[in-house]
Structure formats: structure tokens, C-alpha cells
Design a protein around this motif. Structure first.
Motif, mmCIF file in Angstrom:
data_model
loop_
_atom_site.group_PDB
_atom_site.id
_atom_site.type_symbol
_atom_site.label_atom_id
_atom_site.label_comp_id
_atom_site.label_asym_id
_atom_site.label_seq_id
_atom_site.Cartn_x
_atom_site.Cartn_y
_atom_site.Cartn_z
ATOM 1 N N PRO A 1 0.821 -1.219 0.000
ATOM 2 C CA PRO A 1 0.000 0.000 0.000
ATOM 3 C C PRO A 1 0.855 1.269 0.000
ATOM 4 C CG PRO A 1 -0.848 -1.571 1.586
ATOM 5 C CD PRO A 1 0.470 -2.110 1.100
ATOM 6 N N TRP A 2 1.939 1.243 0.762
ATOM 7 C CA TRP A 2 2.799 2.422 0.813
ATOM 8 C C TRP A 2 3.336 2.767 -0.574
ATOM 9 C CZ3 TRP A 2 7.848 2.736 -0.761
ATOM 10 C CH2 TRP A 2 8.482 3.954 -0.535
ATOM 11 N N SER A 3 3.759 1.757 -1.323
ATOM 12 C CA SER A 3 4.352 2.029 -2.635
ATOM 13 C C SER A 3 3.341 2.654 -3.584
ATOM 14 C CB SER A 3 4.959 0.755 -3.231
ATOM 15 O OG SER A 3 3.966 -0.216 -3.445
ATOM 16 N N LEU A 4 2.079 2.271 -3.467
ATOM 17 C CA LEU A 4 1.039 2.866 -4.309
ATOM 18 C C LEU A 4 0.916 4.359 -4.038
ATOM 19 C CD1 LEU A 4 -1.318 2.432 -6.338
ATOM 20 C CD2 LEU A 4 -2.758 2.022 -4.334
ATOM 21 N N TYR A 5 0.845 4.730 -2.768
ATOM 22 C CA TYR A 5 0.720 6.145 -2.401
ATOM 23 C C TYR A 5 1.981 6.928 -2.742
ATOM 24 C CZ TYR A 5 -3.508 4.912 0.128
ATOM 25 O OH TYR A 5 -4.759 4.476 0.450
ATOM 26 N N PHE A 6 3.132 6.358 -2.425
ATOM 27 C CA PHE A 6 4.389 7.038 -2.693
ATOM 28 C C PHE A 6 4.612 7.252 -4.181
ATOM 29 C CE2 PHE A 6 8.975 6.759 -3.676
ATOM 30 C CZ PHE A 6 9.391 7.922 -3.057
ATOM 31 N N LEU A 7 4.424 6.201 -4.970
ATOM 32 C CA LEU A 7 4.683 6.313 -6.408
ATOM 33 C C LEU A 7 3.686 7.232 -7.100
ATOM 34 C CD1 LEU A 7 5.749 2.664 -7.244
ATOM 35 C CD2 LEU A 7 7.201 4.696 -7.041
ATOM 36 N N SER A 8 2.440 7.265 -6.636
ATOM 37 C CA SER A 8 1.476 8.190 -7.239
ATOM 38 C C SER A 8 1.857 9.638 -6.912
ATOM 39 C CB SER A 8 0.046 7.881 -6.790
ATOM 40 O OG SER A 8 -0.141 8.166 -5.429
ATOM 41 N N SER A 9 2.310 9.888 -5.692
ATOM 42 C CA SER A 9 2.748 11.239 -5.329
ATOM 43 C C SER A 9 4.010 11.624 -6.105
ATOM 44 C CB SER A 9 3.022 11.328 -3.827
ATOM 45 O OG SER A 9 1.860 11.077 -3.095
ATOM 46 N N LEU A 10 4.920 10.683 -6.249
ATOM 47 C CA LEU A 10 6.142 10.936 -7.008
ATOM 48 C C LEU A 10 5.824 11.198 -8.482
ATOM 49 C CD1 LEU A 10 9.221 11.060 -6.694
ATOM 50 C CD2 LEU A 10 9.279 8.629 -7.269
ATOM 51 N N ALA A 11 4.868 10.452 -9.033
ATOM 52 C CA ALA A 11 4.468 10.665 -10.422
ATOM 53 C C ALA A 11 3.821 12.034 -10.601
ATOM 54 C CB ALA A 11 3.503 9.573 -10.874
ATOM 55 N N ALA A 12 3.010 12.446 -9.633
ATOM 56 C CA ALA A 12 2.401 13.777 -9.709
ATOM 57 C C ALA A 12 3.475 14.855 -9.664
ATOM 58 C CB ALA A 12 1.395 13.975 -8.574
ATOM 59 N N LEU A 13 4.478 14.668 -8.807
ATOM 60 C CA LEU A 13 5.570 15.634 -8.732
ATOM 61 C C LEU A 13 6.365 15.663 -10.028
ATOM 62 C CD1 LEU A 13 7.327 17.623 -7.137
ATOM 63 C CD2 LEU A 13 8.571 15.652 -6.242
ATOM 64 N N ALA A 14 6.735 14.506 -10.535
ATOM 65 C CA ALA A 14 7.569 14.433 -11.744
ATOM 66 C C ALA A 14 6.839 14.992 -12.963
ATOM 67 C CB ALA A 14 8.006 12.995 -11.994
ATOM 68 N N THR A 15 5.602 14.592 -13.165
ATOM 69 C CA THR A 15 4.873 15.087 -14.336
ATOM 70 C C THR A 15 4.570 16.569 -14.214
ATOM 71 O OG1 THR A 15 2.760 14.358 -13.407
ATOM 72 C CG2 THR A 15 3.864 12.851 -14.958
ATOM 73 N N GLY A 16 4.319 17.022 -12.987
ATOM 74 C CA GLY A 16 4.090 18.463 -12.783
ATOM 75 C C GLY A 16 5.327 19.265 -13.124
ATOM 76 N N LEU A 17 6.475 18.791 -12.680
ATOM 77 C CA LEU A 17 7.720 19.498 -12.984
ATOM 78 C C LEU A 17 8.018 19.477 -14.487
ATOM 79 C CD1 LEU A 17 10.002 18.348 -10.036
ATOM 80 C CD2 LEU A 17 9.073 20.640 -10.431
ATOM 81 N N LEU A 18 7.769 18.344 -15.122
ATOM 82 C CA LEU A 18 8.028 18.251 -16.561
ATOM 83 C C LEU A 18 7.051 19.090 -17.376
ATOM 84 C CD1 LEU A 18 8.843 14.451 -16.902
ATOM 85 C CD2 LEU A 18 10.421 16.370 -17.138
ATOM 86 N N TYR A 19 5.803 19.137 -16.932
ATOM 87 C CA TYR A 19 4.815 19.897 -17.689
ATOM 88 C C TYR A 19 5.022 21.403 -17.544
ATOM 89 C CZ TYR A 19 0.386 21.860 -19.178
ATOM 90 O OH TYR A 19 -0.580 22.611 -19.808
ATOM 91 N N HIS A 20 5.362 21.834 -16.354
ATOM 92 C CA HIS A 20 5.514 23.278 -16.123
ATOM 93 C C HIS A 20 6.944 23.666 -16.373
ATOM 94 C CE1 HIS A 20 1.474 23.593 -14.642
ATOM 95 N NE2 HIS A 20 1.698 22.626 -13.784
#
Length: 115
Positions: A96-115
């Protein structure tokens, strides 16, 4: 790129928001996890509030990108702390932890790449 950013951010906000609600209403799963890692129940409200703030910050990031980036970074740090708490308690169930962590990390990474 916007589609990836949108999908990752909405997924992370939904997962984090559901975890926040579970903490805030006193659901059994967060309580059982608190027992495993040795966190007192009095921490459930503050931790749920942090998760709710992170989820709302992710959504607010669609209007104010810096806020979304900060929220995603905060959630990544929150889940790194959760990882450390589980390691300290010698709990090795990280599914369960990996699901939450990786989704937050993906949001951070895609946000940084998009902006």
C-alpha cells in the motif's frame, strides 16, 4: 504531456484524499497501521489533515502550479517519513505504501516536466 500530468495528479489526489478521509473518520485500517508502527491514535487527526492538505494542494496546482508542486513534494516527503516509520517498526509490508508514494512521485515528476 498535459494528459500525463492530469492523470497522475488526479490519481494522487484521489488516493491521498481517500487516505485522509480514512484517517479523519477513524477507519480501522489506519488504526491498525498506527498500531504496527507504534504511532499513537492522537496523531491520526494531524496526519489525516496533512494528507487532506496535500490532496487539496495537488488540485489547487491546476490553478497555481507552484502550489501543486509544493503539495506533491510535501506528499513525497510525508510518504518517505511513513517508510522510515515502517522500517523502524521492522514492518516490511510496503504494497500500500508504494502505491501512495509512487502516485505522489508521479504527480511531482509530471508536474515538474509539464511546467
Amino acid at each position: 504531456m498535459f494528459a500525463a500530468y492530469l492523470a497522475a495528479t488526479l490519481l494522487a489526489a484521489a488516493l491521498t484524499g481517500s487516505a485522509a478521509v480514512a484517517n479523519l473518520i477513524g477507519h480501522d485500517y489506519p488504526k491498525s497501521q498506527a498500531d504496527v508502527v507504534g504511532v499513537p491514535y492522537s496523531w491520526m487527526l494531524p496526519l489525516g489533515t496533512l494528507l487532506a492538505a496535500g490532496a487539496l494542494g495537488l488540485l489547487a496546482g491546476f490553478v497555481v502550479p507552484t502550489l501543486g508542486t509544493l503539495a506533491a513534494a510535501g506528499l513525497v516527503l510525508y510518504f518517505v517519513g511513513a517508510f522510515a516509520a515502517h522500517l523502524r517498526a521492522r514492518d516490511r509490508h510496503f504494497g500500500p505504501w508504494s502505491l501512495y508514494f509512487l502516485s505522489s512521485l508521479a504527480a511531482l515528476a509530471t508536474g515538474l516536466l509539464y511546467h
